[in-house]
Design a protein around this motif. Structure first.
Motif, PDB file in Angstrom:
ATOM      1  N   GLU A 168      -4.551  -9.387   5.429  1.00 43.30           N
ATOM      2  CA  GLU A 168      -5.656  -9.972   6.202  1.00 43.30           C
ATOM      3  C   GLU A 168      -6.111 -11.290   5.579  1.00 43.30           C
ATOM      4  O   GLU A 168      -6.453 -12.242   6.293  1.00 43.30           O
ATOM      5  N   ALA A 169      -6.119 -11.350   4.234  1.00 44.05           N
ATOM      6  CA  ALA A 169      -6.484 -12.606   3.574  1.00 44.05           C
ATOM      7  C   ALA A 169      -5.463 -13.700   3.893  1.00 44.05           C
ATOM      8  O   ALA A 169      -5.824 -14.864   4.138  1.00 44.05           O
ATOM      9  N   THR A 198      -3.644   1.742  -2.775  1.00 45.82           N
ATOM     10  CA  THR A 198      -2.734   0.613  -2.962  1.00 45.82           C
ATOM     11  C   THR A 198      -2.334   0.000  -1.620  1.00 45.82           C
ATOM     12  O   THR A 198      -2.286  -1.231  -1.452  1.00 45.82           O
ATOM     13  N   LEU A 199      -2.073   0.887  -0.642  1.00 47.80           N
ATOM     14  CA  LEU A 199      -1.689   0.386   0.681  1.00 47.80           C
ATOM     15  C   LEU A 199      -2.853  -0.348   1.350  1.00 47.80           C
ATOM     16  O   LEU A 199      -2.647  -1.361   2.029  1.00 47.80           O
ATOM     17  N   ARG A 200      -4.077   0.171   1.166  1.00 47.27           N
ATOM     18  CA  ARG A 200      -5.234  -0.530   1.744  1.00 47.27           C
ATOM     19  C   ARG A 200      -5.416  -1.906   1.093  1.00 47.27           C
ATOM     20  O   ARG A 200      -5.820  -2.864   1.766  1.00 47.27           O
ATOM     21  N   ALA A 201      -5.107  -1.998  -0.195  1.00 48.97           N
ATOM     22  CA  ALA A 201      -5.176  -3.305  -0.854  1.00 48.97           C
ATOM     23  C   ALA A 201      -4.147  -4.262  -0.262  1.00 48.97           C
ATOM     24  O   ALA A 201      -4.406  -5.468  -0.097  1.00 48.97           O
ATOM     25  N   GLN A 202      -2.962  -3.716   0.086  1.00 49.56           N
ATOM     26  CA  GLN A 202      -1.959  -4.561   0.728  1.00 49.56           C
ATOM     27  C   GLN A 202      -2.416  -5.033   2.106  1.00 49.56           C
ATOM     28  O   GLN A 202      -2.139  -6.161   2.514  1.00 49.56           O
ATOM     29  N   ARG A 211       0.032  -4.365  10.052  1.00 51.19           N
ATOM     30  CA  ARG A 211       0.366  -3.191  10.876  1.00 51.19           C
ATOM     31  C   ARG A 211       1.407  -2.309  10.183  1.00 51.19           C
ATOM     32  O   ARG A 211       1.339  -1.068  10.259  1.00 51.19           O
ATOM     33  N   GLY A 212       2.378  -2.925   9.483  1.00 52.45           N
ATOM     34  CA  GLY A 212       3.364  -2.122   8.756  1.00 52.45           C
ATOM     35  C   GLY A 212       2.725  -1.295   7.656  1.00 52.45           C
ATOM     36  O   GLY A 212       3.073  -0.120   7.458  1.00 52.45           O
TER      37      GLY A 212
END
Length: 385
Positions: free
Chosen positions: A212-213, A203-207, A122-123
């Motif tokens: 989620e992983a 990059t944020l979507r990868a985080q 969420r952050g």
């Protein structure tokens, strides 16, 4: 005096000869006995030829059951023992409870890890929303820079011809060209800033994906911990009776430690070890007469369920190696499983390990030996050709 003694002693009475009637009666009795013996022997021979020689029996047979060993999946201290020795249980009944506090703590820890991963996701999603605003600002700055660059290029295009004619100074044109180059550089910088802002979103979507992983990993750990919590309550896998119970309250048990056995009293069967010379006519489905040593005089019907694919010696821990040392031929025995058809009263008294005597009626395969011999002769002839 000797003569007088001999004269005075009465002579021994000679046996009276048997009358003809008695002789005739004795002969009749002997003939009747011989006739009865002959008829009895004939009856026995006919019964043996039609029935007796097809009965294969053995007393090397025992009642068996496929018992289930009860063992814990997790280690821990035994909190409660919920059954007694020899108690009858149903599938799903609780047997033993192991202290589950450590495993509940592990489950709670996994739940906390899941919450942390969700909070991180969420952050990062909030940072993506902020980044979208930064992208919009970068696009606006790029648009302003492009407008300035277009204006500067237009000014250069307008004053350059005037400088050629002398209507405008060359210094003015040089200044305009310098301003145009600066405006073009600002466009490139604004475009690079926009690209960086857009890539920042990736990059944020990868985080987010990483968070989620991590949540999935924590969820898997939670499932494993919950499984361990459920495994602290050991239940019966089948219907049966409790036997060989060794577990006690307060005992520390390791995973896989044998605690007790559940014997399926409804699924009893006979394992009879017949000599190999008795199996020539034995087939699956043939009827069997069973006599249990514990129930003298009671005959229980059964049938041949299956025949083992090897002798008992072949499946022993140390099978014999007849190619070593001296050899003495020993008749081997083959395990034969026999299904019981006992009534409720008799079945209630049967337990695994009881000794029994069985007799298999092999008359249904009486012609099998001749048929096999004919087939083998035909096969030998084909090979000879």
């Amino acid at each position: 005096m000797a003569d007088s003694a001999l004269t005075d002693t009465p002579a021994e009475a000679e046996p009276a000869p048997a009358s003809p009637a008695k002789k005739r009666r004795a002969k009749i009795i002997i003939l009747v006995l011989l006739g009865v013996a002959l008829v009895g022997g004939l009856v026995w021979f006919l019964r043996y030829q039609s029935y007796g020689k097809f009965q294969q029996s053995t007393n090397d047979a025992y009642v068996q059951a496929d018992s289930v060993t009860v063992a814990p999946k997790v280690s821990g201290y035994v909190d409660r023992v919920l059954v007694a020795e020899n108690q009858t249980v149903k599938a799903g009944d609780p047997l033993v409870r192991i202290d589950a506090r450590d495993y509940r703590a592990q489950a709670q820890q996994s739940e906390a890890q899941i919450d942390v991963a969700r909070a991180n996701a969420r952050g990062v999603e909030a940072q993506i929303a902020e980044q979208q605003a930064a992208i919009a600002r970068a696009r606006a700055e790029l648009a302003v820079a492009q407008t300035d660059a277009s204006f500067a290029d237009a000014e250069v295009a307008r004053y350059a011809p005037l400088a050629e004619t002398g209507a405008e100074t060359r210094e003015r044109v040089a200044t305009l060209r310098n301003q145009a180059r600066q405006a073009s550089a600002r466009v490139a910088a604004a475009r690079a800033a926009l690209t960086a802002a857009e890539r920042r979103v990736g990059t944020l979507r990868a985080q987010i994906a990483q968070a989620e992983a991590q949540a999935e990993g924590a969820r898997a750990q939670l499932d494993a911990a919950q499984t361990d919590v459920g495994a602290t309550l050991i239940r019966a896998a089948i219907d049966g009776r409790i036997g060989d119970k060794t577990v006690r309250v307060g005992q520390f048990v390791q995973a896989g430690t044998r605690l007790m056995s559940v014997v399926p009293t409804r699924d009893l069967y006979i394992e009879a070890n017949f000599k190999e010379t008795q199996l020539g006519l034995m087939r699956v489905g043939q009827p069997v007469r069973i006599e249990v040593d514990a129930l003298p005089g009671v005959e229980i019907p059964g049938r041949v369920a299956s025949i083992a694919p090897g002798t008992g010696a072949q499946f022993s821990v140390l099978p014999p190696q007849n190619a070593t040392g001296n050899f003495t031929k020993i008749v081997q025995r083959v395990p034969v499983r026999i299904a019981l058809s006992a009534g409720p009263a008799a079945r209630a008294l049967l337990v695994a390990g009881m000794s029994v005597e069985v007799s298999v009626d092999t008359r249904s395969a009486r012609d099998a030996a001749e048929r096999i011999a004919r087939e083998q002769e035909a096969h030998n002839e084909r090979i000879g050709r």
